[in-house]
Scaffold this active site. Structure first.
Site, PDB file in Angstrom:
ATOM      1  N   HIS A   4       0.908  -1.030  -0.120  1.00 35.35           N
ATOM      2  CA  HIS A   4       0.008   0.159  -0.053  1.00 35.35           C
ATOM      3  C   HIS A   4       0.897   1.069   0.013  1.00 35.35           C
ATOM      4  O   HIS A   4       0.485   2.313  -0.779  1.00 35.35           O
ATOM      5  CB  HIS A   4      -0.977  -0.178   1.078  1.00 35.35           C
ATOM      6  CG  HIS A   4      -2.277  -1.245   1.188  1.00 35.35           C
ATOM      7  ND1 HIS A   4      -2.652  -1.809   2.348  1.00 35.35           N
ATOM      8  CD2 HIS A   4      -2.456  -1.803  -0.086  1.00 35.35           C
ATOM      9  CE1 HIS A   4      -3.508  -2.704   1.628  1.00 35.35           C
ATOM     10  NE2 HIS A   4      -3.389  -2.807   0.381  1.00 35.35           N
TER      11      HIS A   4
ATOM     12  N   HIS B  31      -7.707  -8.252  -7.882  1.00 34.74           N
ATOM     13  CA  HIS B  31      -8.168  -9.238  -6.456  1.00 34.74           C
ATOM     14  C   HIS B  31      -8.239  -8.054  -5.487  1.00 34.74           C
ATOM     15  O   HIS B  31      -7.344  -7.928  -4.493  1.00 34.74           O
ATOM     16  CB  HIS B  31      -6.973 -10.019  -6.318  1.00 34.74           C
ATOM     17  CG  HIS B  31      -6.720 -11.132  -7.281  1.00 34.74           C
ATOM     18  ND1 HIS B  31      -6.104 -10.802  -8.522  1.00 34.74           N
ATOM     19  CD2 HIS B  31      -6.685 -12.705  -7.126  1.00 34.74           C
ATOM     20  CE1 HIS B  31      -5.974 -12.106  -9.206  1.00 34.74           C
ATOM     21  NE2 HIS B  31      -6.347 -12.904  -8.590  1.00 34.74           N
TER      22      HIS B  31
ATOM     23  N   SER C 275      -6.687  -2.043  -0.680  1.00 28.65           N
ATOM     24  CA  SER C 275      -6.065  -1.295  -2.101  1.00 28.65           C
ATOM     25  C   SER C 275      -7.153  -0.613  -2.890  1.00 28.65           C
ATOM     26  O   SER C 275      -6.942   0.626  -3.463  1.00 28.65           O
ATOM     27  CB  SER C 275      -5.326  -2.482  -2.759  1.00 28.65           C
ATOM     28  OG  SER C 275      -6.292  -3.668  -2.930  1.00 28.65           O
TER      29      SER C 275
ATOM     30  N   GLU D  46     -13.436  -8.919  -7.746  1.00 29.60           N
ATOM     31  CA  GLU D  46     -13.056 -10.012  -6.644  1.00 29.60           C
ATOM     32  C   GLU D  46     -14.054 -11.078  -6.934  1.00 29.60           C
ATOM     33  O   GLU D  46     -15.286 -11.038  -7.212  1.00 29.60           O
ATOM     34  CB  GLU D  46     -13.757  -9.063  -5.224  1.00 29.60           C
ATOM     35  CG  GLU D  46     -13.988  -9.866  -4.152  1.00 29.60           C
ATOM     36  CD  GLU D  46     -12.681 -10.627  -3.581  1.00 29.60           C
ATOM     37  OE1 GLU D  46     -11.525 -10.269  -3.641  1.00 29.60           O
ATOM     38  OE2 GLU D  46     -12.994 -12.217  -3.308  1.00 29.60           O
TER      39      GLU D  46
ATOM     40  N   ASP E 208     -13.558 -13.401 -11.893  1.00 28.63           N
ATOM     41  CA  ASP E 208     -12.336 -14.151 -11.746  1.00 28.63           C
ATOM     42  C   ASP E 208     -11.087 -12.995 -12.221  1.00 28.63           C
ATOM     43  O   ASP E 208     -11.188 -12.386 -13.415  1.00 28.63           O
ATOM     44  CB  ASP E 208     -11.986 -15.256 -12.631  1.00 28.63           C
ATOM     45  CG  ASP E 208     -10.925 -15.970 -12.368  1.00 28.63           C
ATOM     46  OD1 ASP E 208      -9.839 -15.468 -11.975  1.00 28.63           O
ATOM     47  OD2 ASP E 208     -10.770 -17.234 -12.692  1.00 28.63           O
ATOM     48  N   GLY E 209     -10.343 -12.583 -11.367  1.00 29.35           N
ATOM     49  CA  GLY E 209      -9.117 -11.765 -11.542  1.00 29.35           C
ATOM     50  C   GLY E 209      -8.413 -12.012 -12.670  1.00 29.35           C
ATOM     51  O   GLY E 209      -7.680 -11.259 -13.355  1.00 29.35           O
TER      52      GLY E 209
ATOM     53  N   ASP F  43      -3.363  -8.800  -6.971  1.00 29.50           N
ATOM     54  CA  ASP F  43      -2.765  -9.164  -5.549  1.00 29.50           C
ATOM     55  C   ASP F  43      -3.598 -10.384  -5.062  1.00 29.50           C
ATOM     56  O   ASP F  43      -4.404 -10.486  -4.332  1.00 29.50           O
ATOM     57  CB  ASP F  43      -3.303  -7.957  -4.584  1.00 29.50           C
ATOM     58  CG  ASP F  43      -2.700  -8.268  -3.148  1.00 29.50           C
ATOM     59  OD1 ASP F  43      -1.860  -8.964  -2.978  1.00 29.50           O
ATOM     60  OD2 ASP F  43      -3.388  -7.459  -2.247  1.00 29.50           O
TER      61      ASP F  43
HETATM   62  C1  LIG Z   1      -4.861 -10.513  -0.945  1.00 34.20           C
HETATM   63  S1  LIG Z   1      -6.324 -10.468  -0.986  1.00 34.20           S
HETATM   64  C2  LIG Z   1      -6.596  -8.735  -1.717  1.00 34.20           C
HETATM   65  C3  LIG Z   1      -6.188  -7.660  -0.780  1.00 34.20           C
HETATM   66  C4  LIG Z   1      -6.480  -6.305  -1.357  1.00 34.20           C
HETATM   67  N1  LIG Z   1      -5.779  -6.415  -2.790  1.00 34.20           N
HETATM   68  C5  LIG Z   1      -5.972  -5.263  -0.486  1.00 34.20           C
HETATM   69  O1  LIG Z   1      -4.679  -4.954  -0.654  1.00 34.20           O
HETATM   70  O2  LIG Z   1      -6.565  -4.690   0.138  1.00 34.20           O
HETATM   71  C6  LIG Z   1      -6.824 -11.423  -2.183  1.00 34.20           C
HETATM   72  C7  LIG Z   1      -8.281 -11.451  -2.675  1.00 34.20           C
HETATM   73  O3  LIG Z   1      -8.462 -12.095  -3.916  1.00 34.20           O
HETATM   74  C8  LIG Z   1      -9.518 -12.816  -3.943  1.00 34.20           C
HETATM   75  N2  LIG Z   1      -9.477 -14.088  -4.758  1.00 34.20           N
HETATM   76  C9  LIG Z   1      -9.122 -15.132  -4.645  1.00 34.20           C
HETATM   77  N3  LIG Z   1      -9.121 -15.773  -5.873  1.00 34.20           N
HETATM   78  C10 LIG Z   1      -9.610 -14.710  -6.820  1.00 34.20           C
HETATM   79  C11 LIG Z   1      -9.491 -14.610  -8.296  1.00 34.20           C
HETATM   80  N4  LIG Z   1      -9.468 -15.771  -8.969  1.00 34.20           N
HETATM   81  N5  LIG Z   1     -10.043 -13.648  -8.713  1.00 34.20           N
HETATM   82  C12 LIG Z   1     -10.279 -12.518  -8.112  1.00 34.20           C
HETATM   83  N6  LIG Z   1     -10.377 -12.307  -6.771  1.00 34.20           N
HETATM   84  C13 LIG Z   1      -9.847 -13.559  -5.955  1.00 34.20           C
HETATM   85  C14 LIG Z   1      -9.848 -13.089  -2.222  1.00 34.20           C
HETATM   86  O4  LIG Z   1     -11.083 -13.473  -2.129  1.00 34.20           O
HETATM   87  C15 LIG Z   1      -8.984 -12.081  -1.834  1.00 34.20           C
HETATM   88  O5  LIG Z   1     -10.210 -11.254  -1.180  1.00 34.20           O
END
Ligand SMILES: C[S@@+](CC[C@H](N)C(=O)[O-])C[C@H]1O[C@@H](n2cnc3c(N)ncnc32)[C@H](O)[C@@H]1O
Length: 283
Positions: free
Chosen positions: A18, A41, A103, A121, A146-147, A167
């Site tokens: 961050h 993500h 983020s 997300e 899906d990210g 992320d």
């Molecule tokens: C490390 S966290 C993200 C934190 C956020 N970027 C932050 O800095 O505040 C990862 C997130 O990715 C989500 N996630 C897992 N697989 C995913 C995918 N294939 N596509 C999108 N999101 C996904 C999880 O539910 C989780 O909320």
């Protein structure tokens, strides 16, 4: 999809991620032309550190907690200000820390009128909470998606300038492969975009394999920042993490060389605390 970022909100990994995200956006705002932030993500956007998962692990105490309670030299304070001002703002400017911005919220708070945010997300509950956080905000689009799909299909954005934040949860064994291939596909479509991806460093061999793959990918201007609060080990809690960036602003290297020594000292948890900034590929 067992990963819950609330356990880790505000921890040492979030500090690196961050603080750097805020520096990149601060630089992007030096030009008037609009940009888009694509957060693949995105998580929940806002975390309550006093309750539930975050309160149970208390990881934030070794991260944002230490950053806020440690006096900062003026140059460090200046570089951290964009991020920490947002942290203070979401806490009502009270000086107390109970809420922590993730983020997408940090990016949104740093954006201007002309800028836009797309946040994806995959977890349905988190996506719903994130959508609620940004309800009525026409600058922001939250999509349950899906990210790994978003990273290749949402670029290039119509703004032509963008920061893509990646992320992943790193709960799947092949997340580093997903990351390498996702960055490559996105870069092929949008070579002028700025990319920043975060990863935990527990097993250095795994990370080296990832760096090797990125080095021969053909992608230019790849740089890396790593931070360790202690010595990493595959069977221990995360002690360090990294950021891989493509087309990072030139000034970022100098800024990280000022920030990371202070952060390393402030966040250290024992032997092995260190930091590194280096290039994987050039022009
Ligand atoms: C490390 S966290 C993200 C934190 C956020 N970027 C932050 O800095 O505040 C990862 C997130 O990715 C989500 N996630 C897992 N697989 C995913 C995918 N294939 N596509 C999108 N999101 C996904 C999880 O539910 C989780 O909320």
């Amino acid at each position: 999809m067992n990963y819950r970022h609330a356990f880790h909100a505000g921890n040492i990994g979030d500090v690196l991620k961050h603080a750097t995200l805020a520096r990149i956006l601060t630089y992007m705002k030096t030009k008037d032309t609009p940009f888009r932030v694509i957060d693949t993500h995105a998580g929940l956007g806002l975390y309550d550190l006093t309750k539930g998962d975050a309160q149970r692990t208390g990881e934030w105490k070794q991260g944002i907690g230490r950053v806020l309670e440690t006096p900062q030299p003026p140059k460090v304070a200046e570089l951290l200000a964009p991020w920490l001002d947002v942290v203070r703002e979401v806490n009502g400017g009270s000086g107390k820390l109970s809420l922590y911005p993730g983020s997408p919220l940090l990016a949104r708070k740093l954006m201007r009128e002309q800028d836009r945010l797309t946040a994806t997300e995959l977890h349905p509950l988190d996506a719903a909470k994130l959508a609620e956080l940004f309800a009525g905000d026409y600058h922001t689009k939250v999509i349950e998606l899906d990210g790994w799909h978003a990273i290749k299909s949402f670029v290039p954005p119509k703004e032509t300038r963008a920061l893509v934040v990646v992320d992943p949860a790193f709960e799947e064994p092949n997340d580093f492969e997903h990351l390498a291939s996702g960055l490559y596909k996105a870069w092929r479509r949008f070579g002028t975009g700025v990319y920043m991806a975060w990863y935990p460093i527990k097993d250095r061999k795994l990370v080296k394999r990832f760096y090797d793959a990125m080095s021969v990918s053909g992608i230019t201007r790849i740089s890396v920042a790593e931070h360790f609060a202690g010595r990493p080990a595959a069977d221990k809690p995360m002690a360090g993490s990294g950021l891989i960036m493509i087309n990072a602003p030139w000034v970022l290297r100098n800024e990280l060389q000022t920030l990371l020594p202070w952060l390393t000292e402030t966040l250290q948890q024992g032997r092995g605390a260190e930091w590194k900034v280096f290039d994987l590929t050039g022009e």
